[in-house]
Design an enzyme around this catalytic site. Structure first.
Site, PDB file in Angstrom:
ATOM      1  N   HIS A 315       0.801  -1.047  -0.109  1.00  0.00           N
ATOM      2  CA  HIS A 315      -0.090  -0.091  -0.055  1.00  0.00           C
ATOM      3  C   HIS A 315       0.852   1.093  -0.046  1.00  0.00           C
ATOM      4  O   HIS A 315       1.813   1.288   0.604  1.00  0.00           O
ATOM      5  CB  HIS A 315      -0.950   0.019   1.199  1.00  0.00           C
ATOM      6  CG  HIS A 315      -1.961   0.907   1.150  1.00  0.00           C
ATOM      7  ND1 HIS A 315      -1.847   2.245   1.187  1.00  0.00           N
ATOM      8  CD2 HIS A 315      -3.282   0.874   0.879  1.00  0.00           C
ATOM      9  CE1 HIS A 315      -2.888   3.122   1.194  1.00  0.00           C
ATOM     10  NE2 HIS A 315      -3.928   2.048   1.168  1.00  0.00           N
ATOM     11  N   ARG A 335      -6.595  10.281  -0.056  1.00  0.00           N
ATOM     12  CA  ARG A 335      -6.245  11.155  -1.082  1.00  0.00           C
ATOM     13  C   ARG A 335      -7.396  11.012  -2.266  1.00  0.00           C
ATOM     14  O   ARG A 335      -7.465  12.131  -3.085  1.00  0.00           O
ATOM     15  CB  ARG A 335      -5.217   9.880  -1.894  1.00  0.00           C
ATOM     16  CG  ARG A 335      -3.751   9.968  -1.529  1.00  0.00           C
ATOM     17  CD  ARG A 335      -2.903   9.070  -2.047  1.00  0.00           C
ATOM     18  NE  ARG A 335      -2.985   7.778  -1.174  1.00  0.00           N
ATOM     19  CZ  ARG A 335      -2.975   6.781  -2.227  1.00  0.00           C
ATOM     20  NH1 ARG A 335      -2.937   6.632  -3.204  1.00  0.00           N
ATOM     21  NH2 ARG A 335      -3.122   5.468  -1.376  1.00  0.00           N
TER      22      ARG A 335
END
Ligand SMILES: Cc1cc2nc3c(=O)[nH]c(=O)nc-3n(C[C@H](O)[C@H](O)[C@H](O)COP(=O)(O)OP(=O)(O)OC[C@H]3O[C@@H](n4cnc5c(N)ncnc54)[C@H](O)[C@@H]3O)c2cc1C
Ligand code: SF4
Ligand code: SF4
Ligand code: FES
Lengths: 528, 208
Positions: A315, A335
């Site tokens: 990740h 994000r």
């Protein structure tokens, strides 16, 4: 420390100038190049050949090779295989997939027993933050969900499994509402949807940034409501077969008294989850304490084939500072509402919504090429500029939508609405695993596999939010198929013949086991 | 890591490196930790402790995987949730505010002592949640327990033997059924799939 502060100041000073810039997406070719050059999956030295068993001759990371070639803690001489327990369906692993499978078996009327390593729900599932993908919005469709996942998976997904996944999504979401999972809703009652990396449409269902906690709490509550028997602190250490290619039970180890229990089952569902705690290639991990890939050696030496066992998800945004938080996930959803990735010079370097393998590769590139930031304990990372979320969406939005992230950082006196944080890829997810068909059955008859332990659905890179869907869809399917099979089957003989055969194959290939597998827990204990 | 701090537990003092969590400190001291660890990410509620630093007069609770060791911190590990759950089958006809109390009638005995709120390691105003349950405000209760990690401490300390977190999770499940709006887009999509809207497109996609 001063260097960090200086760099942080640059990030803050340049925020206004980069906030509205749309960073271009990579072309397929650029992405291919980036990933091949920097992604840990392509680091040749980290890989080794599997020398025995169904996937003989193929490769995976050395850590997994060692597990597959490991020896069992059980031997025919040391244990009597007279069953102490008999049950139609034995479920191994009490995370999201196991709990769902248990509900499904119970519903079908078969008897069920769940054996799990820690407590019911102590799992990767409870940790999921970002959400679960379901094609709900009118602009979306299961086909678009399919295409996004296929592209994300480098076209190597098992298409039948993937089709089943995306097509079952909406009815699975309805089932979750029926059992009382509290997803975020819009004013008009519709499910609230958010965008995720690599997805062409907003299709993440979520419960703030506690989606996994919410799912696991409700599943657990529902399992308790059904009066399903659960053996906690009782990991499975070996499967049993009838010596003729059928799985017929398993051996559990009680962690409190180290005694073994032999369980005879008509069918077995393996839902032991992922492998983060193997710390492949030295990476920190986002995974729970028991994520040691136990299912892989168990199934493999009993005769089940693996698929895509060489690909893992790192990740892109794991915490690297403070040290105590190292590896902890900063959800991708941050994000998707505007947080930007910025290197030590305060510059952006990738579109934040690329697939995870591309974003992780870009972060690694920045750090390798000297544009990262070094922490006091010597880790490297880049900035995730979270305060931007409030600048773009309005004051207070960040903490309101991401209370978990806020709580975790504030424990270390970091205010995520004011300061950017340092991140680096963290070992997150096992893309491949035990090969299954659409019923969740492995190549070993009577052994069903659901959830992260299985492989094929996600190809070489899972899209965000597809795993939570996977565990419910395939937990249910495996539960149903295993119950049906159990209703048509008698109990089979319990033997360790698969182990004996495996041992002679080891001898023949000159393989000397280097450890006892499954390992059950990572070895963090100081021996001095 | 060069500096170390001294922590106290099990009646003696131990030196551990600074900057690590309480759980990591236990590993450092040679303790395997099986009970008392689950997720290592602050969401499973397996690792509750009480702790007191030398500057504090009262102890407070925390999650050991989320707490950095501090010099002269005194700590004790707490037992995991042992509260009994009531069977709370969900069906459409139970989704009203009375049902919240129906399965957990002792909830009404709350004497507003605040003990549950004080002990919650997640900082939830548990007592407010219990008050809202008594008043039948399902969605207010649901909202309160959003970040509950089911550690069970609130139930452990309640003198009136109320099980706030059990009531909380039940209220959350109920609140979905009691939701005033309908997830129409979802139901439309399910219909579209069931009536074959995508069949042709699938054939094309799957054969390409
Ligand atoms: C921090 C984090 C965030 C994530 N966020 C998301 C997200 O937003 N969206 C998404 O889709 N996915 C997300 N994922 C991935 C997803 O949560 C997991 O892949 C998924 O929950 C796995 O479910 P599972 O049931 O297969 O495994 P788990 O939930 O891990 O359950 C496995 C269970 O098996 C037990 N077990 C292990 N070995 C044995 C044994 N030998 N015997 C008996 N029991 C055993 C374990 O203790 C555990 O209880 C996230 C993962 C992490 C770690
Ligand atoms: S509400 Fe109760 S069970 Fe939930 S976190 Fe707080 S103390 Fe623990
Ligand atoms: S501890 Fe019990 S009696 Fe006291 S406020 Fe909480 S619920 Fe009420
Ligand atoms: S180990 Fe799960 S909350 Fe600490």
């Amino acid at each position: 420390m001063d260097k960090i502060e200086e760099s942080k100041k640059r990030v803050q000073a340049l925020r206004a100038s980069r906030k509205d810039i749309k960073w271009p997406l990579l072309s397929e070719e650029e992405k291919h190049h980036l990933v091949h050059k920097y992604h840990p999956d392509y680091k040749k030295e980290a890989y080794g050949k599997i020398r025995i068993g169904p996937n003989q001759g193929e490769e995976t990371v050395r850590e997994v090779v060692k597990l597959l070639e490991g020896e069992s803690c059980i031997s025919s001489e040391s244990i009597s295989l007279t069953p102490q327990r008999q049950v139609d369906v034995l479920i191994i692993g009490g995370g999201g997939a196991g709990a769902t499978a248990a509900l499904s078996v119970k519903e079908s009327g078969a008897t069920v027993l769940v054996a799990t390593k820690l407590r019911l729900g102590d799992s990767n599932t409870v940790m999921a933050e970002g959400g679960m993908q379901v094609a709900v919005s009118p602009e979306d469709s299961p086909i678009q969900h399919f295409m996004d996942s296929l592209r994300g998976g480098h076209m190597e997904n098992d298409r039948t499994l993937l089709k089943t996944l995306v097509e079952s999504g909406p009815s699975i979401a309805k089932w979750l509402l029926d059992i009382g999972v509290l997803f975020d809703r819009e004013e008009d009652g519709n499910l609230s949807l958010r965008a995720g990396g690599g997805s062409s449409q907003a299709r993440l269902l979520r419960c703030k940034d506690y989606t996994g906690l919410e799912l696991m709490r409700v599943l657990k509550d529902a399992v308790l409501d059904e009066d399903i028997e659960i053996l906690e602190f009782s990991p499975v250490v070996e499967l049993l077969t009838d010596g003729e290619g059928n799985c017929s039970g398993a051996i559990l180890k009680n962690l409190d008294n180290n005694k073994y229990t032999v369980v005879q089952a008509k069918t077995v569902i393996l839902s032991t989850g992922g492998m983060g705690r193997l710390h492949i290639q030295g990476f920190p991990t986002s995974n729970h304490y028991g994520a040691t890939a136990d299912g892989l050696p168990l199934a493999y030496r009993a005769g089940a084939a693996l698929t895509l066992q060489d690909t893992f998800q790192y990740h892109p945004t794991g915490a690297v500072y403070p040290e105590a938080m190292s590896g902890i996930l900063v959800t991708e959803a941050i994000r998707s509402v505007g947080a930007q990735l910025v290197n030590g010079n305060g510059e952006r370097f990738i579109n934040e919504m690329e697939t995870r393998d591309a974003v992780a590769s870009a972060v690694i590139r920045e750090c390798q090429e000297g544009r990262g930031v070094e922490t006091p304990s010597g880790r490297r990372g880049v900035w995730l500029d979270m305060p931007l979320v409030d600048v773009l969406n309005g004051e207070g939005i960040l903490k309101d939508r991401f209370p978990n992230m806020d709580r975790q950082y504030s424990r270390y006196k970091i205010d995520i609405s004011k300061d950017p944080v340092l991140v680096y890829p963290t070992l997150h997810y096992q893309n491949g695993g035990i090969k299954i068909n659409a019923d969740g059955e492995s190549t070993l008859k009577g052994l069903f596999v659901a959830g992260e332990a299985s492989g094929g659905i996600h190809g070489r890179n899972r899209l965000m939010g597809n795993s939570l869907l996977d565990i419910i869809v395939y937990g249910k399917r495996a539960g149903r198929a295993a119950s049906l099979r159990a209703s048509e089957t008698k109990f089979r003989e319990l033997t360790l013949r698969h182990l004996e055969e495996y041992q002679s194959a080891q001898k023949e290939a000159g393989v000397v086991p280097q450890l006892v597998s499954p390992i059950l827990f990572p070895d963090y204990v100081n021996k001095d | 890591m060069s500096h170390s701090v001294t922590i106290e537990f099990d009646g003696s003092s131990h030196s551990v490196p600074e900057g690590i969590t309480v759980i990591q400190a236990m590993w450092h001291l040679g303790r395997p930790m099986i009970h008392g660890v689950g997720c290592l990410g602050g969401v499973c509620g397996a690792c509750t402790i009480t702790m007191r630093s030398s500057s504090q007069t009262e102890s407070q609770t925390a999650l050991a995987c989320q707490t950095m060791v501090e010099d002269s911190m005194a700590l004790t590990f707490l037992p995991p949730d042992a509260s009994k759950k009531v069977m709370t089958p969900l069906s459409a006809d139970v989704a009203d505010e009375k049902k919240m109390i129906h399965f957990y009638p002792e909830t009404r005995r709350c004497v507003a002592c605040q003990a549950c709120t004080t002990i919650c390691p997640q900082g939830i105003d548990v007592m407010e949640g219990v008050r809202a349950a008594i008043n039948g405000e399902i969605s207010a209760v649901a909202e309160k327990f959003t970040s509950c990690v089911m550690c069970g401490l609130c139930s452990m300390v309640c003198d009136a033997r109320i099980r706030p977190h059990r009531v909380g999770i039940y209220a959350r499940r109920l609140s979905v059924a009691a939701h005033p709006g309908s997830a129409d887009q979802l139901f439309t999509r399910i219909d579209e799939i069931n009536t074959g809207k995508y069949t042709e497109e699938w054939e094309r996609v799957m054969s390409s």
